[in-house]
Scaffold this motif. Structure first.
Motif, PDB file in Angstrom:
ATOM      1  N   HIS A 235      54.539  78.548  53.215  1.00  0.00           N
ATOM      2  CA  HIS A 235      54.180  79.740  53.973  1.00  0.00           C
ATOM      3  C   HIS A 235      52.708  80.066  53.761  1.00  0.00           C
ATOM      4  O   HIS A 235      52.248  80.103  52.607  1.00  0.00           O
ATOM      5  CB  HIS A 235      55.034  80.935  53.544  1.00  0.00           C
ATOM      6  CG  HIS A 235      56.507  80.708  53.679  1.00  0.00           C
ATOM      7  ND1 HIS A 235      57.324  80.412  52.624  1.00  0.00           N
ATOM      8  CD2 HIS A 235      57.304  80.706  54.785  1.00  0.00           C
ATOM      9  CE1 HIS A 235      58.566  80.255  53.035  1.00  0.00           C
ATOM     10  NE2 HIS A 235      58.585  80.434  54.354  1.00  0.00           N
ATOM     11  N   SER A 236      51.998  80.302  54.829  1.00  0.00           N
ATOM     12  CA  SER A 236      50.589  80.683  54.719  1.00  0.00           C
ATOM     13  C   SER A 236      50.165  81.428  55.979  1.00  0.00           C
ATOM     14  O   SER A 236      50.849  81.375  57.005  1.00  0.00           O
ATOM     15  CB  SER A 236      49.704  79.442  54.533  1.00  0.00           C
ATOM     16  OG  SER A 236      49.744  78.634  55.705  1.00  0.00           O
ATOM     17  N   ILE A 237      49.036  82.124  55.867  1.00  0.00           N
ATOM     18  CA  ILE A 237      48.453  82.819  57.013  1.00  0.00           C
ATOM     19  C   ILE A 237      47.019  82.337  57.162  1.00  0.00           C
ATOM     20  O   ILE A 237      46.192  82.550  56.261  1.00  0.00           O
ATOM     21  CB  ILE A 237      48.489  84.346  56.806  1.00  0.00           C
ATOM     22  CG1 ILE A 237      49.943  84.826  56.671  1.00  0.00           C
ATOM     23  CG2 ILE A 237      47.808  85.053  57.979  1.00  0.00           C
ATOM     24  CD1 ILE A 237      50.075  86.296  56.338  1.00  0.00           C
ATOM     25  N   ASP A 238      46.760  81.647  58.268  1.00  0.00           N
ATOM     26  CA  ASP A 238      45.435  81.057  58.504  1.00  0.00           C
ATOM     27  C   ASP A 238      45.006  80.176  57.337  1.00  0.00           C
ATOM     28  O   ASP A 238      43.848  80.174  56.901  1.00  0.00           O
ATOM     29  CB  ASP A 238      44.383  82.159  58.731  1.00  0.00           C
ATOM     30  CG  ASP A 238      44.656  82.979  59.973  1.00  0.00           C
ATOM     31  OD1 ASP A 238      45.242  82.413  60.914  1.00  0.00           O
ATOM     32  OD2 ASP A 238      44.313  84.173  59.999  1.00  0.00           O
ATOM     33  N   GLY A 239      45.992  79.420  56.784  1.00  0.00           N
ATOM     34  CA  GLY A 239      45.691  78.489  55.702  1.00  0.00           C
ATOM     35  C   GLY A 239      45.571  79.124  54.349  1.00  0.00           C
ATOM     36  O   GLY A 239      45.288  78.425  53.352  1.00  0.00           O
ATOM     37  N   LYS A 240      45.781  80.413  54.248  1.00  0.00           N
ATOM     38  CA  LYS A 240      45.656  81.118  52.970  1.00  0.00           C
ATOM     39  C   LYS A 240      47.028  81.639  52.528  1.00  0.00           C
ATOM     40  O   LYS A 240      47.926  81.826  53.349  1.00  0.00           O
ATOM     41  CB  LYS A 240      44.682  82.279  53.103  1.00  0.00           C
ATOM     42  CG  LYS A 240      43.259  81.850  53.484  1.00  0.00           C
ATOM     43  CD  LYS A 240      42.359  83.074  53.649  1.00  0.00           C
ATOM     44  CE  LYS A 240      40.954  82.644  54.061  1.00  0.00           C
ATOM     45  NZ  LYS A 240      40.056  83.823  54.242  1.00  0.00           N
ATOM     46  N   PRO A 241      47.207  81.875  51.206  1.00  0.00           N
ATOM     47  CA  PRO A 241      48.487  82.422  50.728  1.00  0.00           C
ATOM     48  C   PRO A 241      48.830  83.740  51.414  1.00  0.00           C
ATOM     49  O   PRO A 241      47.945  84.507  51.809  1.00  0.00           O
ATOM     50  CB  PRO A 241      48.233  82.618  49.225  1.00  0.00           C
ATOM     51  CG  PRO A 241      47.158  81.641  48.894  1.00  0.00           C
ATOM     52  CD  PRO A 241      46.270  81.582  50.109  1.00  0.00           C
ATOM     53  N   VAL A 242      50.108  84.018  51.491  1.00  0.00           N
ATOM     54  CA  VAL A 242      50.577  85.225  52.174  1.00  0.00           C
ATOM     55  C   VAL A 242      50.106  86.478  51.445  1.00  0.00           C
ATOM     56  O   VAL A 242      49.763  87.484  52.076  1.00  0.00           O
ATOM     57  CB  VAL A 242      52.120  85.215  52.285  1.00  0.00           C
ATOM     58  CG1 VAL A 242      52.623  86.508  52.927  1.00  0.00           C
ATOM     59  CG2 VAL A 242      52.582  84.007  53.084  1.00  0.00           C
ATOM     60  N   GLY A 243      50.086  86.439  50.138  1.00  0.00           N
ATOM     61  CA  GLY A 243      49.552  87.558  49.367  1.00  0.00           C
ATOM     62  C   GLY A 243      50.501  88.712  49.188  1.00  0.00           C
ATOM     63  O   GLY A 243      50.067  89.830  48.883  1.00  0.00           O
ATOM     64  N   ALA A 244      51.776  88.495  49.384  1.00  0.00           N
ATOM     65  CA  ALA A 244      52.777  89.540  49.192  1.00  0.00           C
ATOM     66  C   ALA A 244      54.143  88.894  49.060  1.00  0.00           C
ATOM     67  O   ALA A 244      54.297  87.676  49.276  1.00  0.00           O
ATOM     68  CB  ALA A 244      52.766  90.526  50.350  1.00  0.00           C
ATOM     69  N   THR A 245      55.121  89.685  48.678  1.00  0.00           N
ATOM     70  CA  THR A 245      56.503  89.208  48.611  1.00  0.00           C
ATOM     71  C   THR A 245      57.388  90.206  49.356  1.00  0.00           C
ATOM     72  O   THR A 245      56.938  91.260  49.791  1.00  0.00           O
ATOM     73  CB  THR A 245      56.984  89.097  47.147  1.00  0.00           C
ATOM     74  OG1 THR A 245      56.903  90.387  46.530  1.00  0.00           O
ATOM     75  CG2 THR A 245      56.142  88.090  46.367  1.00  0.00           C
ATOM     76  N   GLY A 246      58.653  89.852  49.487  1.00  0.00           N
ATOM     77  CA  GLY A 246      59.618  90.747  50.112  1.00  0.00           C
ATOM     78  C   GLY A 246      59.364  90.985  51.587  1.00  0.00           C
ATOM     79  O   GLY A 246      58.795  90.136  52.290  1.00  0.00           O
TER      80      GLY A 246
END
Length: 603
Positions: A114-125
């Motif tokens: 899972h990523s957003i624009d190649g970067k970690p999502v940065g959140a959970t849940g």
């Protein structure tokens, strides 16, 4: 306790051994309880427990039936259901979601991340799910996160998304958290074609109005279902499908409407009503040979499926009006069919004529005229009609009107259709019994006016009109729905004589309503009607005719309220000519032969 201590001392059991025995007793007790529970689960309650587990994993999913299409006779799709999806979220699963970062061993093992624009999502849940999903749905991530934060098992995140959006969501690897539930959306032909006539659907998928409602039985299908067991992520467990019922799609319905003709009629009518500042306009094109309605339009701009379409029926079937002088056609038919006069009988027709104490006059002043009965129709003389019908009984007048379809339902069963108004002869006063001879004292809709003229085109036969051509089921079986019933109204010779007189009636409007190269039999009408002020301050200008007159193929009817110019021949007649010319070109109709049989109109 003293005896127990003595017993331990005799047997040499110290404190450590005592503790071991106590622990052993407790473990034995726990083991006994577990064994008893196992016996209950496996032997006593085993079947119930297994059924409960299976039930918790079992899902019954509806397979939606596809609603049938509404088609024009030339194959144009006027209404159809397209594949859409409702996007469903599972908050209970979303709150425990942990995104898988790309490049980790877990990602390599699972073959997704899972990523957003190649970067970690940065959140959970729920927040992480919302960040991944929001760009695909075009929604705000904060709002999505709020909807997904909870313990519910089902929440609709967005309705009616396209298959492309659903596929994009599938690629987010959110199985068991977000999924698409198959739905459908009703879409209609553009350019407001037949808007209120087609009607629309409610948000819950039920028919709301128009043909969608009246044809609902044919168009609706029967939903199916599939029963299976699902895994933790919502996937189907292989080999667990236990029951399936296929959906049965609705039938396609083909109208008699030719979308090319209807589109052109709509264009001519809208432009004509606008340029003449008319309050509204209506037009009908009917196949003279079969009674099929090829076009049925009004000047209102209402898109099918819209709130306005669902709230209003088509003006083309609801609007009623006095036909004015077009009503002289059944009046003349009654005189001829009952043997009161012949078509070439001679009359000296004054501008003003009195009968039973009631005075009638023509639209334009003229000295006494030497007209035949054909000439009375050609010149649209009210005085002449009253004079010629002196020996015609009220019952004979009424019966002919009803035979032409006045005051009678068209049989099309269209939503909101009005049958108009024709009172019985017993209710007629000394004036009404004569005004019905020239189209006043009763009302019609545009379809009835077209049917009136079609009787003359069909050599005296009243052929029932049709709007539904056929119904085709999912197996391709086609069932014709054309109404083939017909009733003779006039002797063929009399119908031909009236058509001959109607052809002469074009002479006054030939430069405006004529169609080059073709003979046309017409009748115009202009009637005073009640306006918005509740008085006779408004005008209905209508024009209906047969083209070609020598070999009838089409009936064209045009009606407008309060156009500039007022008279039907110069206002609605102009639109009649444009539509007639289009029909001759589209259907490649041969030019008419020269007219050689005109009945004398003067003596």
């Amino acid at each position: 306790m003293k005896r127990f201590r003595d017993w331990k001392r005799v047997h040499g059991i110290d404190a450590f051994a005592t503790r071991c025995i106590a622990v052993g007793v407790v473990l034995a007790l726990v083991a006994s309880i577990c064994l008893w529970k196992l016996v209950c689960v496996q032997l006593l309650d085993g079947q119930a427990t297994a059924e409960a587990a299976t039930s918790s994993r079992t899902s019954k999913v509806t397979i939606s039936a596809k609603r049938g299409r509404i088609l024009a006779s030339n194959g144009t799709v006027l209404a159809q259901s397209v594949e859409r999806y409702n996007i469903i979220g599972v908050p209970d699963a979303a709150t425990s979601f942990t995104p898988i970062d790309c490049g980790t061993k877990q990602a390599k093992a699972l073959k997704y991340c899972h990523s957003i624009d190649g970067k970690p999502v940065g959140a959970t849940g729920a927040a992480a799910v919302a960040r991944l999903l929001a760009p695909v749905l075009g929604m705000d991530a904060m709002e999505l996160g709020a909807e997904l934060n909870g313990t519910n098992q089902y929440v609709i995140l967005k309705k009616d998304v396209t298959p492309q959006v659903k596929r994009a969501i599938d690629k987010l690897n959110l199985s068991g958290i977000v999924y698409g539930e198959l739905s459908s959306q009703r879409v209609y032909a553009e350019n407001t074609l037949l808007g209120p006539l087609l009607g629309g659907m409610n948000d819950d998928g039920t028919a709301a109005s128009g043909l969608e409602l009246t044809l609902d039985k044919q168009l609706s299908g029967t939903d199916g279902y599939i029963v299976y067991q699902r895994g933790n992520n919502g996937q189907v467990i292989p080999g667990t499908v236990s029951e399936t019922k296929n959906a049965q799609d609705g039938s396609d319905v083909m109208l008699t409407i030719d979308s090319d003709v209807d589109w052109y009629v709509k264009k001519v009518l809208s432009e004509g009503a606008a340029s003449s500042h008319a309050k509204w306009g209506i037009a009908v094109v009917e196949d003279a040979r079969t009674g099929e309605i090829l076009a049925l339009e009004d000047s209102d701009s209402i898109q099918a499926g819209s709130s306005e379409a669902k709230a209003n029926a088509s003006r083309a079937v609801t609007q009623t009006f006095e036909p004015g002088s077009i009503g002289k056609v059944p009046g003349l038919a009654a005189i001829l069919q009952n043997g009161v006069h012949k078509i070439d009988d001679h009359f000296t027709v004054p501008y003003e004529y009195t009968s039973d104490g009631q005075t009638f006059h023509d639209a334009v002043y003229h000295p006494d005229k030497h007209w035949t009965l054909a000439g009375i129709l050609q010149n649209s003389s009210n005085s002449g009609m009253v004079m010629a019908a002196e020996k015609l009984s009220n019952q004979q007048r009424y019966e002919m009107l009803t035979k032409f379809g006045i005051g009678q339902a068209t049989g099309l069963n269209l939503p909101g259709e009005s049958r108009g108004m024709l009172s019985s002869p017993s209710a007629w006063d000394g004036r009404t019994k004569n005004t019905v001879l020239f189209g006043q004292g009763y009302t019609v809709n545009a379809l009835q006016l077209s049917r009136l003229v079609s009787v003359i085109a069909n050599k005296g036969v009243n052929r029932q009109q049709s709007l539904i051509k056929s119904v085709t089921d999912k197996n391709g079986k086609v069932v014709s729905k054309l109404n083939t019933s017909a009733t003779r109204v006039l002797d063929e010779k009399i119908a031909d004589q009236i058509k001959n007189a109607m052809e002469s009636a074009l002479e006054e409007y030939k430069d405006v309503a004529g169609v080059s190269g073709y003979r046309v039999a017409v009748k115009s009408g202009t009637a005073e009607v009640v306006g918005d002020d509740g008085k006779l301050s408004s005008i209905v200008a209508d024009f209906a005719g047969i083209i070609p007159a020598d070999n009838p193929r089409f009936i064209v009817t045009v009606v407008m309220q309060d156009p500039d110019g007022l008279y039907g021949g110069t206002t609605s007649g102009k639109l009649f000519a444009k539509i007639g010319e289009f029909l001759m070109q589209k259907y490649d109709i041969p030019n008419s032969a020269a007219r050689t049989d005109a009945i004398p109109v003067e003596w």
